[in-house]
Design a protein around this motif. Structure first.
Motif, PDB file in Angstrom:
ATOM      1  N   HIS A 252       0.685  -1.110  -0.032  1.00  0.00           N
ATOM      2  CA  HIS A 252       0.142   0.097   0.304  1.00  0.00           C
ATOM      3  C   HIS A 252       0.811   1.047   0.074  1.00  0.00           C
ATOM      4  O   HIS A 252       2.191   1.114   0.235  1.00  0.00           O
ATOM      5  N   THR A 253       0.359   2.370  -0.301  1.00  0.00           N
ATOM      6  CA  THR A 253       0.888   3.709  -0.280  1.00  0.00           C
ATOM      7  C   THR A 253       0.336   4.600   0.677  1.00  0.00           C
ATOM      8  O   THR A 253      -0.982   4.603   0.844  1.00  0.00           O
ATOM      9  N   ALA A 254       0.938   5.312   1.383  1.00  0.00           N
ATOM     10  CA  ALA A 254       0.626   6.116   2.412  1.00  0.00           C
ATOM     11  C   ALA A 254       1.353   7.505   2.678  1.00  0.00           C
ATOM     12  O   ALA A 254       2.330   7.524   2.341  1.00  0.00           O
ATOM     13  N   ILE A 255       0.545   8.413   2.825  1.00  0.00           N
ATOM     14  CA  ILE A 255       1.024   9.730   2.985  1.00  0.00           C
ATOM     15  C   ILE A 255       0.628  10.385   4.334  1.00  0.00           C
ATOM     16  O   ILE A 255      -0.483  10.469   4.467  1.00  0.00           O
ATOM     17  N   ILE A 256       1.883  10.917   5.118  1.00  0.00           N
ATOM     18  CA  ILE A 256       1.372  11.329   6.743  1.00  0.00           C
ATOM     19  C   ILE A 256       1.607  12.573   6.728  1.00  0.00           C
ATOM     20  O   ILE A 256       2.386  13.317   5.863  1.00  0.00           O
TER      21      ILE A 256
ATOM     22  N   LEU B 286       0.423   7.018  -7.097  1.00  0.00           N
ATOM     23  CA  LEU B 286       1.576   6.456  -6.520  1.00  0.00           C
ATOM     24  C   LEU B 286       1.344   4.897  -6.570  1.00  0.00           C
ATOM     25  O   LEU B 286       2.151   4.052  -7.031  1.00  0.00           O
ATOM     26  N   ASN B 287       0.195   4.514  -5.904  1.00  0.00           N
ATOM     27  CA  ASN B 287       0.108   3.060  -5.697  1.00  0.00           C
ATOM     28  C   ASN B 287      -0.170   2.499  -7.057  1.00  0.00           C
ATOM     29  O   ASN B 287       0.371   1.206  -7.312  1.00  0.00           O
TER      30      ASN B 287
ATOM     31  N   GLY C 162       4.630   2.043   0.339  1.00  0.00           N
ATOM     32  CA  GLY C 162       5.307   2.658   1.687  1.00  0.00           C
ATOM     33  C   GLY C 162       4.836   3.851   1.674  1.00  0.00           C
ATOM     34  O   GLY C 162       3.717   4.389   1.430  1.00  0.00           O
ATOM     35  N   CYS C 163       5.491   4.694   3.020  1.00  0.00           N
ATOM     36  CA  CYS C 163       5.196   5.826   3.695  1.00  0.00           C
ATOM     37  C   CYS C 163       5.878   6.839   2.927  1.00  0.00           C
ATOM     38  O   CYS C 163       7.096   6.692   2.634  1.00  0.00           O
TER      39      CYS C 163
END
Lengths: 326, 326
Positions: free
Chosen positions: A113-117, A294-295, A301-302
């Protein structure tokens, strides 16, 4: 792009409104810890689901937007949901970002998965502007001013004082300091010289106003280092004039160039927001678009706002952007 | 990171100064069309090379920064040098960007090089801020104001008038219009309402000032749509007070959020630059760093500022950025 929202406070509602504005996004579910029967949402027909059932939605949502708080919700939720979904959050505890990043990165990578924090305006757009300005003018000095806007933390601190019924605190940048920075004077500024604090306070019947005022202005960490003014008003006046959650601020860099650093430049970025949560939500939705793209490209990743090429935020193609925006 | 400069005018000199400020960059050669013997450069020991010999430097330079003009130099130079080097340019003819992009992209891809075009502040940082603001607030209106700053094109136009010895033209944003936009009033503004033009003109002996003034203020495209003021001054005064090349401007977006678009926000980005070319050069060097990193990653072809993740501009690692800048 199918969006899910976790948490339906001010931020969650803001995301719901932002999704309505973006034609390429669709709200598919709102997840809550509350009794789903009690929750009235704005979007007709969108299911309100208890968060315990979220796993059933794994294949129905492209990006899950996490609208919980940074103190206790997000440190637990973002790594957990990054196992099942692509996620975006607005984690804003600056000091704990490296730890949060590592946790989310692990979950997201292991599950492709793709994450943005830490998406929002500070951290977020303010960080971005600090970073661009530092990269462009390596010889310089940064300034951040916040406000005029409501600080929830300071308002809460006043409300905890005995005899206080309600309160609203505004953080206000000092015009003189702001102008000195804008003029490239590169001043050294104390905490007191940068911001003042304005408090609007409703007291309970018979409460001692002078004691309350004294307790506010001398409160360590919150008020003692600032010039603070306290206005006692009625609940009606507070409800009428201080219901909103405006905020904003200024990120300014004074920098020098030239062979002997003889040339001055000032880069300034500022926000004037009538609603802090609605604006933050709009930033979250733009970055949800980036997560989605992006995914699809297999970038797992983050990430943070520093890792996202601007074009990923836009619904326009690279060709359209070059033609119309460059 | 080994940098080469092509063209040693104001922009080339600015790049030379910016390279000195950035510890991870090193200037290895300056290429010129002029007689190399006549060129005095600031950096001790750096070779000045005739541009005809540039191919010999193919393996000695990481990024070549092209400091020619957009009218005739860059359309030819950037595609040509992208065959031999990684390149950055500041191509600023907005209408021809798609064509220039295609030419540079072809050269760069065929030769496994990386290029970034149209780097600077407009196009460049202003474009970036327009794009971010549009992605975040899709329902809104953009405004760009330029100045107070020197327009070379308008100064040149005045100099071409018979009887004019020298001239400097400042583009000045109209404060009233700027404030209306800042207050979120979303005004409709004509060309005349947005900017005024201030001209400082030195005349030749015996020249007819009233004819010159009339020719300036009625000049089509350049001045006729603006409120223009003309000040006749001596060459000494022009040299003393108007030698610099300051510029800057404001990119502002008024946007609305909320379920019924009831909430207003204003995003503002502004630059106040004592030297337009020195600042543009500083942007070029930051993007040269991005070119270098992208090429190492095998990302070939032509990019624009929209395609570059902000972290690529920084000499800091992603970990450092998250820890110190987010």
């Amino acid at each position: 792009m199918k969006i899910g929202i976790v948490g339906y406070g001010n931020l969650g509602k803001g995301v719901e409104c932002a999704v309505k504005q973006n034609e390429d996004t669709e709200l598919v579910a709102i997840f809550t810890r509350r009794n789903t029967k009690d929750l009235k949402v704005l979007t007709e027909g969108v299911p309100v689901v208890n968060v315990s059932e979220i796993e059933n939605w794994k294949d129905k949502i492209d990006v899950l937007i996490l609208c919980g708080g940074s103190a206790t919700d997000l440190p637990e939720q973002t790594p957990k949901y990054a196992k099942m979904f692509n996620v975006v959050d607005s984690f804003d505890t600056h000091a704990r970002i490296p730890e949060h990043f590592a946790n989310v990165d692990k979950s997201a990578k292991e599950n492709k998965h793709t994450a943005i924090i830490s998406v929002g305006w500070d951290p977020g757009l303010f960080s971005l502007n600090r970073m661009y300005a530092n990269a462009i003018l390596p010889n310089g000095k940064d300034y951040t001013f916040w406000g005029r806007g409501v600080s929830q933390g300071h308002s809460d601190a006043i409300r905890r004082i005995e005899g206080v019924a309600d309160a609203r605190q505004y953080t206000v940048p000092v015009e003189k300091a702001l102008n000195s920075v804008r003029n490239g004077e590169t001043p050294e500024l104390s905490v007191r010289e940068k911001h003042t604090r304005e408090c609007y306070v409703v007291v309970k019947d018979g409460a001692d106003k002078s004691r309350i005022e004294h307790e506010i202005v001398t409160m360590p960490n919150y008020f003692d280092e600032y010039d603070t003014t306290v206005h006692f008003i009625s609940q009606e006046e507070l409800d009428k004039n201080h219901k909103g959650i405006p905020h904003g601020g200024f990120v300014i860099r004074n920098g020098k160039t030239g062979w002997s650093n003889e040339t001055k430049h000032t880069i300034e970025y500022s926000l004037k927001l009538e609603s802090n949560p609605e604006f933050t939500s709009s930033v979250l939705v733009a970055f949800a678009r980036a997560v989605y793209k992006l995914n699809k490209e297999g970038q797992h990743g983050c990430k943070t706002i520093f890792d996202i090429a601007p074009a990923y935020l836009s619904s326009k193609t690279p060709e359209e952007l070059r033609k119309t925006m460059l």
